[in-house]
Write a protein that holds these residues in place. Structure first.
Motif, PDB file in Angstrom:
ATOM      1  N   LEU A 130      47.757  -0.427   3.604  1.00  9.12           N
ATOM      2  CA  LEU A 130      47.158   0.233   4.775  1.00  9.12           C
ATOM      3  C   LEU A 130      46.965   1.724   4.535  1.00  9.12           C
ATOM      4  N   PHE A 131      48.014   2.384   4.017  1.00  7.48           N
ATOM      5  CA  PHE A 131      47.981   3.855   3.893  1.00  7.48           C
ATOM      6  C   PHE A 131      47.306   4.332   2.614  1.00  7.48           C
ATOM      7  N   ARG A 132      47.282   3.484   1.596  1.00 15.42           N
ATOM      8  CA  ARG A 132      46.777   3.961   0.302  1.00 15.42           C
ATOM      9  C   ARG A 132      45.461   3.324  -0.098  1.00 15.42           C
ATOM     10  N   GLN A 133      45.065   2.233   0.619  1.00 14.99           N
ATOM     11  CA  GLN A 133      43.836   1.561   0.216  1.00 14.99           C
ATOM     12  C   GLN A 133      42.845   1.371   1.376  1.00 14.99           C
ATOM     13  N   VAL A 134      43.317   0.850   2.513  1.00 14.28           N
ATOM     14  CA  VAL A 134      42.381   0.509   3.596  1.00 14.28           C
ATOM     15  C   VAL A 134      41.786   1.788   4.190  1.00 14.28           C
ATOM     16  N   TYR A 135      42.642   2.654   4.695  1.00 17.37           N
ATOM     17  CA  TYR A 135      42.224   4.007   5.099  1.00 17.37           C
ATOM     18  C   TYR A 135      43.146   4.933   4.338  1.00 17.37           C
ATOM     19  N   PRO A 136      42.715   5.399   3.156  1.00 18.31           N
ATOM     20  CA  PRO A 136      43.633   6.183   2.315  1.00 18.31           C
ATOM     21  C   PRO A 136      43.954   7.521   2.970  1.00 18.31           C
ATOM     22  N   LEU A 137      45.229   7.733   3.219  1.00 16.75           N
ATOM     23  CA  LEU A 137      45.679   8.993   3.807  1.00 16.75           C
ATOM     24  C   LEU A 137      45.800  10.044   2.708  1.00 16.75           C
ATOM     25  N   GLN A 138      45.519  11.293   3.066  1.00 13.06           N
ATOM     26  CA  GLN A 138      45.588  12.387   2.078  1.00 13.06           C
ATOM     27  C   GLN A 138      46.857  13.211   2.237  1.00 13.06           C
ATOM     28  N   GLY A 139      47.469  13.143   3.426  1.00 12.93           N
ATOM     29  CA  GLY A 139      48.562  14.070   3.772  1.00 12.93           C
ATOM     30  C   GLY A 139      47.987  15.143   4.694  1.00 12.93           C
ATOM     31  N   GLY A 140      48.746  15.469   5.723  1.00 12.24           N
ATOM     32  CA  GLY A 140      48.276  16.482   6.671  1.00 12.24           C
ATOM     33  C   GLY A 140      47.623  15.900   7.916  1.00 12.24           C
ATOM     34  N   GLU A 141      47.235  14.608   7.886  1.00 12.61           N
ATOM     35  CA  GLU A 141      46.611  14.010   9.077  1.00 12.61           C
ATOM     36  C   GLU A 141      47.646  13.726  10.164  1.00 12.61           C
ATOM     37  N   THR A 142      47.148  13.583  11.396  1.00 10.07           N
ATOM     38  CA  THR A 142      47.946  13.007  12.474  1.00 10.07           C
ATOM     39  C   THR A 142      47.334  11.644  12.774  1.00 10.07           C
ATOM     40  N   ILE A 143      48.172  10.613  12.771  1.00  8.06           N
ATOM     41  CA  ILE A 143      47.662   9.240  12.906  1.00  8.06           C
ATOM     42  C   ILE A 143      48.386   8.545  14.065  1.00  8.06           C
ATOM     43  N   LEU A 144      47.752   7.483  14.578  1.00  7.14           N
ATOM     44  CA  LEU A 144      48.429   6.636  15.570  1.00  7.14           C
ATOM     45  C   LEU A 144      48.763   5.304  14.903  1.00  7.14           C
ATOM     46  N   GLY A 208      42.169  13.919  19.435  1.00  3.38           N
ATOM     47  CA  GLY A 208      42.276  12.524  19.028  1.00  3.38           C
ATOM     48  C   GLY A 208      42.641  12.412  17.558  1.00  3.38           C
ATOM     49  N   VAL A 209      42.763  11.197  17.083  1.00  5.95           N
ATOM     50  CA  VAL A 209      43.209  10.975  15.696  1.00  5.95           C
ATOM     51  C   VAL A 209      42.067  10.392  14.850  1.00  5.95           C
ATOM     52  N   PRO A 210      42.119  10.626  13.535  1.00  2.00           N
ATOM     53  CA  PRO A 210      41.062  10.077  12.671  1.00  2.00           C
ATOM     54  C   PRO A 210      41.224   8.583  12.398  1.00  2.00           C
ATOM     55  N   VAL A 211      42.454   8.074  12.585  1.00  2.00           N
ATOM     56  CA  VAL A 211      42.685   6.659  12.273  1.00  2.00           C
ATOM     57  C   VAL A 211      43.786   6.098  13.173  1.00  2.00           C
ATOM     58  N   VAL A 212      43.580   4.857  13.607  1.00  2.00           N
ATOM     59  CA  VAL A 212      44.615   4.109  14.320  1.00  2.00           C
ATOM     60  C   VAL A 212      44.877   2.838  13.516  1.00  2.00           C
ATOM     61  N   TYR A 213      46.142   2.579  13.223  1.00  2.00           N
ATOM     62  CA  TYR A 213      46.548   1.308  12.605  1.00  2.00           C
ATOM     63  C   TYR A 213      47.106   0.460  13.741  1.00  2.00           C
ATOM     64  N   ASP A 214      46.390  -0.597  14.090  1.00  2.00           N
ATOM     65  CA  ASP A 214      46.724  -1.362  15.301  1.00  2.00           C
ATOM     66  C   ASP A 214      47.060  -2.808  14.934  1.00  2.00           C
ATOM     67  N   SER A 215      48.355  -3.114  14.908  1.00  2.00           N
ATOM     68  CA  SER A 215      48.777  -4.489  14.613  1.00  2.00           C
ATOM     69  C   SER A 215      49.081  -5.270  15.889  1.00  2.00           C
ATOM     70  N   VAL A 216      48.937  -4.613  17.034  1.00  2.00           N
ATOM     71  CA  VAL A 216      49.279  -5.293  18.298  1.00  2.00           C
ATOM     72  C   VAL A 216      48.080  -6.065  18.835  1.00  2.00           C
ATOM     73  N   GLY A 217      46.878  -5.493  18.717  1.00  2.00           N
ATOM     74  CA  GLY A 217      45.673  -6.259  19.040  1.00  2.00           C
ATOM     75  C   GLY A 217      45.271  -6.176  20.493  1.00  2.00           C
ATOM     76  N   LYS A 218      45.263  -7.338  21.135  1.00  2.00           N
ATOM     77  CA  LYS A 218      44.692  -7.460  22.486  1.00  2.00           C
ATOM     78  C   LYS A 218      45.184  -6.378  23.453  1.00  2.00           C
ATOM     79  N   ASP A 219      46.485  -6.161  23.517  1.00  2.00           N
ATOM     80  CA  ASP A 219      47.044  -5.248  24.525  1.00  2.00           C
ATOM     81  C   ASP A 219      46.758  -3.772  24.231  1.00  2.00           C
ATOM     82  N   THR A 220      46.440  -3.429  22.993  1.00  2.88           N
ATOM     83  CA  THR A 220      46.296  -2.011  22.627  1.00  2.88           C
ATOM     84  C   THR A 220      44.874  -1.632  22.219  1.00  2.88           C
ATOM     85  N   LEU A 221      43.973  -2.609  22.128  1.00  2.17           N
ATOM     86  CA  LEU A 221      42.623  -2.322  21.622  1.00  2.17           C
ATOM     87  C   LEU A 221      41.964  -1.173  22.380  1.00  2.17           C
ATOM     88  N   GLN A 222      41.951  -1.259  23.701  1.00  2.09           N
ATOM     89  CA  GLN A 222      41.247  -0.242  24.491  1.00  2.09           C
ATOM     90  C   GLN A 222      41.861   1.138  24.255  1.00  2.09           C
TER      91      GLN A 222
END
Ligand SMILES: NC(=O)c1ccc[n+]([C@@H]2O[C@H](COP(=O)([O-])OP(=O)(O)OC[C@H]3O[C@@H](n4cnc5c(N)ncnc54)[C@H](OP(=O)(O)O)[C@@H]3O)[C@@H](O)[C@H]2O)c1
Length: 323
Positions: A130-144, A208-222
């Motif tokens: 997730l952090f190194r391939q899907v949306y590769p983080l560089q360091g310094g970002e704020t993420i959800l 806002g944030v540049p990326v959200v990693y959302d494993s919860v799905g239905k309840d958090t999509l919005q």
């Protein structure tokens, strides 16, 4: 004969049965592994309930560690006596002993115990991809990051801290918030009493944030969509609360959002790449940047109880079965 969990119909945890099964000799390209710990993952629940289809009856689980007892012909880079772990391959990890394709086995370094390794295979490799391939983080970002005190979540907290990433993590209780923070999550949002999007805007000066990693799905999509910057990325990497359906017009309206639903299998091949991913993860552990132990442990025979705890949101970090 060995003991294994099998199920004959999809449904609640009660469909899981402990049975005696035969384990044969490994054939070409295979190895027989005696498990020391079996990891429980949320994906096991998707298979048990039928959300992910399987031919039944079947075994369950795809994540375990143990020692190689025997190898078949044509196995070259795995030896009898090797300590190994795995996270892909056929279902059936909920067992004492099994035969596996040798090319999915990952040798474990001396400095990492079986008990720790059992928390790393699926969960640590997920944080890696997730952090190194899907949306590769560089360091310094704020993420959800949602479910920050979960099995993948606690490793993600530590990985983010190691990279200099400010993680805002969602959790359902104050106890889970304290655990996520202790693992490196910079800010927590307790979903039972706080508004996710509002808190993220407050914490990011409205940006806002540049990326959200959302494993919860239905309840958090919005909420996830409401937290993103224009042209931000929504990584929909799980559906613990239910599946998501997104209208592409909504992605446009929310700011030309990128949406991906990544699956591990597309990020872990070929074998040489899987071993590189594992090496990066193990380096963090060996250097003490990621410290992880199972937070819940059940006997193999009590796999149903482990599922009840995970589904019931009563767990933090990793859950293991002891065969
Ligand atoms: N795409 C991939 O390749 C991949 C690989 C591995 C894992 N995953 C996904 O990553 C997620 C985390 O997996 P995990 O095994 O580490 O599980 P986990 O995070 O330990 O457990 C799930 C957590 O999700 C939260 N949650 C929110 N709503 C929930 C609900 N309605 N029911 C149950 N839990 C809910 C709970 O935390 P709170 O109580 O704090 O809300 C719960 O503890 C899962 O969705 C899994 O499918 C995806």
């Amino acid at each position: 004969m060995t003991k294994a969990i099998r199920f004959y119909e999809t449904g609640g945890p009660e469909v899981l049965r402990l049975e005696d099964v035969e384990v044969g000799e490994p054939g070409p390209g295979q190895a027989r592994v005696r498990h020391s710990y079996i990891a429980v993952n949320f994906i096991d629940i998707y298979f048990r309930t039928g959300r992910y289809p399987l031919a039944l009856p079947n075994g369950l689980g795809s994540d375990a560690v143990g020692v190689v007892e025997a190898i078949g012909p044509d196995v070259t880079d795995i030896r009898v006596g090797d300590r190994v772990g795995y996270l892909i391959g056929p279902q059936g990890a909920y067992s004492q002993v099994r035969v596996m394709p040798a090319d999915v086995l990952i040798p474990l370094p001396d400095g990492i115990s079986d008990r720790t390794a059992a928390t790393l295979m699926m969960k640590g490799m997920t944080a890696q991809y997730l952090f190194r391939q899907v949306y590769p983080l560089q360091g310094g970002e704020t993420i959800l990051y949602h479910a920050a005190a979960g099995g993948v979540g606690l490793i993600a907290c530590q990985w983010a801290r190691a990279m200099g990433v400010t993680m805002i993590g969602t959790v359902s209780t104050d106890e889970k918030a304290a655990i996520a923070k202790a693992n490196g999550c910079a800010h927590t949002i307790v979903t039972s009493r706080e508004n996710i999007a509002q808190r993220v805007r407050e914490l990011t000066d409205g940006k806002g944030v540049p990326v959200v990693y959302d494993s919860v799905g239905k309840d958090t999509l919005q909420a996830s969509l409401d937290c993103l910057q224009p042209r931000g990325s929504l990584v929909s990497n799980g559906t613990s609360s239910g599946s998501v359906v997104v209208d592409s017009q909504v992605l446009a309206a929310k700011g030309s959002i990128w949406l991906t639903r990544p699956a591990m299998i597309h990020y872990i091949q070929p074998r040489s790449h899987m071993l590189d991913m594992a090496r990066e993860l193990f380096d963090h552990v060996l250097a003490g940047r990621i410290v992880n132990e199972p937070q819940q442990s059940f006997a193999l025979a009590d796999a149903a109880e482990a599922h009840r705890a995970l589904e019931g949101r009563r767990t933090t970090g990793a859950t293991v079965l002891v065969p």
